[in-house]
Design an enzyme around this catalytic site. Structure first.
Site, short mmCIF file in Angstrom:
data_model
loop_
_atom_site.label_atom_id
_atom_site.label_comp_id
_atom_site.label_asym_id
_atom_site.label_seq_id
_atom_site.Cartn_x
_atom_site.Cartn_y
_atom_site.Cartn_z
CE LYS A 92 -44.52 -1.15 -17.98
NZ LYS A 92 -44.96 -2.76 -17.60
CE LYS A 141 -10.96 21.19 -24.63
NZ LYS A 141 -12.58 21.04 -24.66
CE LYS A 167 -10.89 13.73 -22.62
NZ LYS A 167 -11.17 15.02 -23.13
N GLY A 353 -8.39 21.61 -20.91
CA GLY A 353 -8.28 21.81 -21.58
C GLY A 353 -7.87 23.83 -22.04
C1 1AE Z 1 -16.86 17.32 -18.39
C2 1AE Z 1 -16.02 17.53 -19.28
C3 1AE Z 1 -15.33 17.89 -19.84
C4 1AE Z 1 -14.73 18.20 -21.38
O1 1AE Z 1 -14.50 17.28 -21.96
C5 1AE Z 1 -13.94 19.74 -21.35
O2 1AE Z 1 -13.71 19.09 -23.00
C6 1AE Z 1 -13.67 20.46 -21.03
O3 1AE Z 1 -13.15 21.41 -21.32
P1 1AE Z 1 -12.45 22.46 -20.52
O4 1AE Z 1 -11.19 23.10 -19.31
O5 1AE Z 1 -13.87 23.24 -19.67
O6 1AE Z 1 -11.73 23.67 -22.10
#
Ligand code: 1AE
Length: 402
Positions: A92, A141, A167, A353
């Site tokens: 709260k 990605k 991942k 990524g």
């Molecule tokens: C803090 C989380 C970063 C994340 O999930 C992510 O997908 C990063 O991707 P890039 O390395 O910025 O392309």
């Protein structure tokens, strides 16, 4: 009954911080106090919070003081889980004007009731066969809607670069083209094939999704299907799911916590929950073996002091909890590896990524560039020097600089 206490620190502002602390101590525990008859006061006394300290930081133009207040709570007020803690110390109160939850310090005996990481840094190193260097991880990605075969190709391309972990993207929920268990089996197979070729086995972290009541069961089935690591969007599902996964003896794989939704909690200086607690202390307590958080340099940068405190909360020596791997993320490219190493040291996971898939030579070259950059910093060599032997690193530096 134990007389141990939990220390909770808030950043707030008031005419009188001491009075504010006392108000929180009473308001968040036994409610109104002074108006109660003596017998009732005696009955409630063991549950009463106490103002434990005040640190003024600045005087505001309206004459109020902004500062830290610490309140101590008896452990007996709580059950041993994060929903109980967060509701009991900030539920709260989080809606009561300018107040930010900065830290929660638990006595060791109370913390011992939480699972903590099952593997921790040493366990993840054992599983990945890595010693004396930061680990390298890649993020899938553009996987939404991607045909399974293309996803397999993307996995193989990342793995061939010599990474330690790959991942799932955390947004990968709608995975009907590459269903969870099928994906786990297929990538395990590819990982073994790649290992035959390169000598390096990569661990795949699959995104655990579904109704929250089914996640523990799905995690167990994933392990049976050959999962080696599970990615968990902790905040959208709630800390308690991480706790239940970590506490389950049949879930024999590391748990990787993604910070999705954290920005709804921490960015305000006056409201919410500070990241060293939210993504540091609480993630470790609930059992994350690896914790992603925004690095201080990338596209969603976190204040550097906070990022370092966060990492420290993941790794500092603790009587009962293993350390979790810090994974400073977002906008990471190979040119940042020396800075990452200087800031977060050897026990971290370098995670990217765009910095892998955006490499001019593709994902395999992108991964190789990171591996070369990590090897260079550990050996005390400059990236430029290493790039003379690594065309992949040279191309990455040419694209992103250092
Ligand atoms: C803090 C989380 C970063 C994340 O999930 C992510 O997908 C990063 O991707 P890039 O390395 O910025 O392309």
């Amino acid at each position: 009954m134990s007389d141990q206490r939990i220390l909770v620190t808030y950043l707030t502002q008031a005419k009188d911080l001491q009075k504010k602390a006392e108000g929180i101590a009473v308001g968040m525990t036994v409610g109104s106090w002074t108006d109660l008859p003596a017998a009732k006061q005696a009955e409630l006394q063991p549950y009463l919070g106490e103002a434990a300290g005040v640190t003024p930081l600045e005087t505001l133009p309206n004459g109020d003081t902004r500062g830290l207040v610490t309140v101590s709570y008896p452990t007996r007020n709580f059950t041993v889980d994060i929903p109980s803690l967060l509701t009991g110390v900030f539920g709260k109160l989080s809606m009561d004007g300018k107040i930010k939850l900065v830290d929660i310090q638990l006595p060791d005996s109370f913390a011992a009731g939480f699972p903590g990481p099952k593997y921790g840094i040493a366990g993840v190193r054992r599983l990945t066969g890595t010693h004396g260097r930061p680990l390298a991880m890649s993020i899938f990605k553009s996987c939404l809607g991607m045909p399974f075969d293309d996803l397999k190709t993307q996995f193989r391309a990342q793995a061939l670069g010599g990474l330690d972990l790959v991942k799932d993207d955390e947004i990968f929920f709608a995975d009907d083209k590459a269903p969870f268990y099928e994906r786990i089996k297929a990538f395990r197979h590819i990982s073994a094939e790649v290992a035959e070729e390169t000598g390096k086995q990569v661990l795949y972290a699959a995104n655990l999704t579904g109704p929250v009541t089914e996640l523990v069961e799905r995690a167990k089935r994933a392990v049976e299907a050959g999962a080696q690591c599970l990615l968990v969007n902790v905040l959208p599902f709630g800390f308690d799911i991480l706790h239940r996964l970590a506490a389950d003896p049949d879930i024999t794989v590391p748990l990787m916590a993604h910070p999705a939704l954290a920005g709804a909690f921490y960015p305000s200086p006056d409201y919410g929950i500070a990241t060293p607690l939210l993504l540091g202390r609480l993630m470790r307590l609930a059992g994350a073996d690896l914790v992603l958080f925004p690095s201080p340099y990338g596209n969603v940068a976190l204040d550097k002091t906070e990022a370092l405190q966060l990492a420290n909360n993941l790794t500092a020596a603790n009587a009962t909890l293993k350390p979790s791997f810090p994974v400073p993320s977002a906008g990471i490219h190979p040119g940042l590896v020396p800075q990452l190493f200087a800031d977060f040291g050897v026990d971290q996971v370098v995670n990217a990524g765009g910095g892998i898939h955006g490499h001019p030579g593709g994902a395999t070259e992108g991964a190789k560039a990171f591996v070369a950059a990590i090897d260079a910093v550990v050996a005390g060599r400059s990236l430029q020097e290493a790039a003379e032997q690594s065309p992949a690193l040279a191309a990455a530096l040419a694209k992103w600089g250092k």
